[in-house]
Design a protein around this motif. Structure first.
Motif, PDB file in Angstrom:
ATOM      1  N   ARG A   1       2.046  15.835  -5.004  1.00 52.28           N
ATOM      2  CA  ARG A   1       0.683  15.394  -5.308  1.00 52.28           C
ATOM      3  C   ARG A   1       0.143  14.495  -4.215  1.00 52.28           C
ATOM      4  NH1 ARG A   1       1.351  13.881 -11.465  1.00 52.28           N
ATOM      5  NH2 ARG A   1       0.985  11.824 -10.603  1.00 52.28           N
ATOM      6  N   ALA A   2       0.980  13.602  -3.709  1.00 55.52           N
ATOM      7  CA  ALA A   2       0.547  12.719  -2.621  1.00 55.52           C
ATOM      8  C   ALA A   2       0.196  13.542  -1.386  1.00 55.52           C
ATOM      9  CB  ALA A   2       1.638  11.700  -2.294  1.00 55.52           C
ATOM     10  N   THR A   3       1.022  14.521  -1.062  1.00 61.52           N
ATOM     11  CA  THR A   3       0.756  15.373   0.099  1.00 61.52           C
ATOM     12  C   THR A   3      -0.551  16.137  -0.084  1.00 61.52           C
ATOM     13  OG1 THR A   3       3.117  15.584   0.544  1.00 61.52           O
ATOM     14  CG2 THR A   3       1.677  17.252   1.515  1.00 61.52           C
ATOM     15  N   ALA A   4      -0.768  16.684  -1.264  1.00 56.45           N
ATOM     16  CA  ALA A   4      -2.017  17.409  -1.537  1.00 56.45           C
ATOM     17  C   ALA A   4      -3.221  16.496  -1.358  1.00 56.45           C
ATOM     18  CB  ALA A   4      -1.994  18.007  -2.945  1.00 56.45           C
TER      19      ALA A   4
ATOM     20  N   ARG B   1       4.663   5.961   5.044  1.00 59.58           N
ATOM     21  CA  ARG B   1       4.886   5.914   6.498  1.00 59.58           C
ATOM     22  C   ARG B   1       6.272   5.334   6.812  1.00 59.58           C
ATOM     23  NH1 ARG B   1       4.405   8.161  11.206  1.00 59.58           N
ATOM     24  NH2 ARG B   1       4.232   6.682  12.888  1.00 59.58           N
ATOM     25  N   ARG B   2       6.674   4.270   6.119  1.00 55.46           N
ATOM     26  CA  ARG B   2       7.998   3.682   6.354  1.00 55.46           C
ATOM     27  C   ARG B   2       9.102   4.680   6.017  1.00 55.46           C
ATOM     28  NH1 ARG B   2       6.489  -1.415   3.711  1.00 55.46           N
ATOM     29  NH2 ARG B   2       7.811  -0.714   2.012  1.00 55.46           N
ATOM     30  N   ALA B   3       8.928   5.409   4.926  1.00 56.46           N
ATOM     31  CA  ALA B   3       9.925   6.414   4.545  1.00 56.46           C
ATOM     32  C   ALA B   3       9.990   7.520   5.605  1.00 56.46           C
ATOM     33  CB  ALA B   3       9.594   7.001   3.172  1.00 56.46           C
ATOM     34  N   GLU B   4       8.838   7.949   6.082  1.00 61.68           N
ATOM     35  CA  GLU B   4       8.789   8.993   7.102  1.00 61.68           C
ATOM     36  C   GLU B   4       9.441   8.510   8.393  1.00 61.68           C
ATOM     37  OE1 GLU B   4       6.990  11.229  10.513  1.00 61.68           O
ATOM     38  OE2 GLU B   4       6.499   9.171   9.982  1.00 61.68           O
ATOM     39  N   GLN B   5       9.195   7.276   8.785  1.00 61.93           N
ATOM     40  CA  GLN B   5       9.805   6.724   9.997  1.00 61.93           C
ATOM     41  C   GLN B   5      11.325   6.644   9.861  1.00 61.93           C
ATOM     42  OE1 GLN B   5       7.467   3.102  10.207  1.00 61.93           O
ATOM     43  NE2 GLN B   5       6.348   3.861  11.991  1.00 61.93           N
ATOM     44  N   ALA B   6      11.805   6.229   8.700  1.00 59.88           N
ATOM     45  CA  ALA B   6      13.255   6.153   8.471  1.00 59.88           C
ATOM     46  C   ALA B   6      13.883   7.542   8.507  1.00 59.88           C
ATOM     47  CB  ALA B   6      13.544   5.458   7.140  1.00 59.88           C
ATOM     48  N   LEU B   7      13.220   8.511   7.901  1.00 60.25           N
ATOM     49  CA  LEU B   7      13.707   9.888   7.909  1.00 60.25           C
ATOM     50  C   LEU B   7      13.784  10.427   9.334  1.00 60.25           C
ATOM     51  CD1 LEU B   7      14.424  12.553   6.395  1.00 60.25           C
ATOM     52  CD2 LEU B   7      11.966  13.013   6.356  1.00 60.25           C
ATOM     53  N   MET B   8      12.716  10.233  10.102  1.00 56.46           N
ATOM     54  CA  MET B   8      12.690  10.731  11.479  1.00 56.46           C
ATOM     55  C   MET B   8      13.751  10.035  12.335  1.00 56.46           C
ATOM     56  SD  MET B   8      10.620  13.182  11.465  1.00 56.46           S
ATOM     57  CE  MET B   8      10.421  13.502  13.195  1.00 56.46           C
ATOM     58  N   ALA B   9      13.916   8.731  12.164  1.00 52.75           N
ATOM     59  CA  ALA B   9      14.925   8.002  12.943  1.00 52.75           C
ATOM     60  C   ALA B   9      16.320   8.542  12.656  1.00 52.75           C
ATOM     61  CB  ALA B   9      14.855   6.505  12.633  1.00 52.75           C
ATOM     62  N   HIS B  10      16.603   8.816  11.378  1.00 56.21           N
ATOM     63  CA  HIS B  10      17.906   9.388  11.005  1.00 56.21           C
ATOM     64  C   HIS B  10      18.100  10.751  11.660  1.00 56.21           C
ATOM     65  CE1 HIS B  10      20.419  12.088   8.626  1.00 56.21           C
ATOM     66  NE2 HIS B  10      21.204  11.028   8.471  1.00 56.21           N
TER      67      HIS B  10
ATOM     68  N   HIS C   1       0.841  -1.196   0.000  1.00 58.82           N
ATOM     69  CA  HIS C   1       0.000   0.000   0.000  1.00 58.82           C
ATOM     70  C   HIS C   1       0.876   1.247   0.000  1.00 58.82           C
ATOM     71  CE1 HIS C   1      -3.722  -2.137   1.895  1.00 58.82           C
ATOM     72  NE2 HIS C   1      -3.301  -2.719   0.792  1.00 58.82           N
ATOM     73  N   LEU C   2       0.483   2.220  -0.768  1.00 61.94           N
ATOM     74  CA  LEU C   2       1.247   3.461  -0.884  1.00 61.94           C
ATOM     75  C   LEU C   2       1.394   4.156   0.467  1.00 61.94           C
ATOM     76  CD1 LEU C   2       2.744   5.283  -2.815  1.00 61.94           C
ATOM     77  CD2 LEU C   2       0.585   6.385  -3.379  1.00 61.94           C
ATOM     78  N   CYS C   3       0.317   4.211   1.230  1.00 62.22           N
ATOM     79  CA  CYS C   3       0.387   4.881   2.536  1.00 62.22           C
ATOM     80  C   CYS C   3       1.391   4.189   3.458  1.00 62.22           C
ATOM     81  CB  CYS C   3      -0.990   4.941   3.188  1.00 62.22           C
ATOM     82  SG  CYS C   3      -2.103   6.095   2.366  1.00 62.22           S
ATOM     83  N   THR C   4       1.475   2.869   3.376  1.00 68.53           N
ATOM     84  CA  THR C   4       2.442   2.132   4.195  1.00 68.53           C
ATOM     85  C   THR C   4       3.855   2.495   3.789  1.00 68.53           C
ATOM     86  OG1 THR C   4       0.882   0.320   4.467  1.00 68.53           O
ATOM     87  CG2 THR C   4       3.198  -0.171   4.911  1.00 68.53           C
ATOM     88  N   ARG C   5       4.090   2.610   2.497  1.00 64.60           N
ATOM     89  CA  ARG C   5       5.429   2.975   2.015  1.00 64.60           C
ATOM     90  C   ARG C   5       5.793   4.410   2.430  1.00 64.60           C
ATOM     91  NH1 ARG C   5       7.330  -0.356  -2.437  1.00 64.60           N
ATOM     92  NH2 ARG C   5       5.858  -2.046  -2.726  1.00 64.60           N
TER      93      ARG C   5
END
Length: 151
Positions: A136-139, A15-24, A9-13
């Motif tokens: 576009r996804a954010t919008a 979220r995973r990217a956001e979690q990795a960014l925040m962890a870094h 699912h796109l939302c899961t991907r």
């Protein structure tokens, strides 16, 4: 209808990217004694100094009450100064101190390394298109977020 596995699912991907960014970012910022919210405050003030707690809360995506606690801690660490607004006596205006600007400059030098590494993973055209896709996804996410009814 057959559902795709949740990991596709796109939302899961996203979220995973956001979690990795925040962890870094949190790992890097921890070495400077900063939280992500404190870093975002410093960054916001470096771009437009002299902002109220409400403005900073919106910029950081936190409540005004949480921001008040963050700003008190930052003032205690001499990262910001706060003075009463000339227009509204109850509103405090935050500005960067020299110590806050210096800490931001040092932390930013490490945070930007990830930005450069991500940019280098894509061709110029891929980077441009990827940014368009994210915008576009954010919008869409913003458009689809329910608003609470007025009381």
């Amino acid at each position: 209808m057959v559902e795709a596995p949740v990991e596709e699912h796109l939302c899961t991907r996203i979220r995973r990217a956001e979690q990795a960014l925040m962890a870094h970012h949190e790992a890097v910022l921890r070495t400077y004694g900063l939280t992500m919210t404190q870093y975002t405050v410093l960054l916001a003030l470096s771009r437009e100094d002299g902002r109220s707690g409400a403005q900073l809360a919106r910029a950081c995506g936190v409540s005004q009450q949480s921001m008040a606690t963050v700003l008190n801690g930052m003032q205690t660490k001499d990262l910001i100064d706060r003075t009463a607004s000339p227009a509204h006596a109850k509103v405090m205006i935050a500005t960067l101190t020299d110590a806050g600007r210096d800490l931001l400059d040092r932390a930013y030098q490490e945070v930007i390394v990830l930005e450069r590494a991500l940019t280098e993973r894509f061709s110029t055209d891929e980077h441009r298109r990827f940014c368009e896709f994210l915008d576009r996804a954010t919008a869409t996410l913003v458009e689809q977020t329910p608003t609470s009814p007025a009381r």
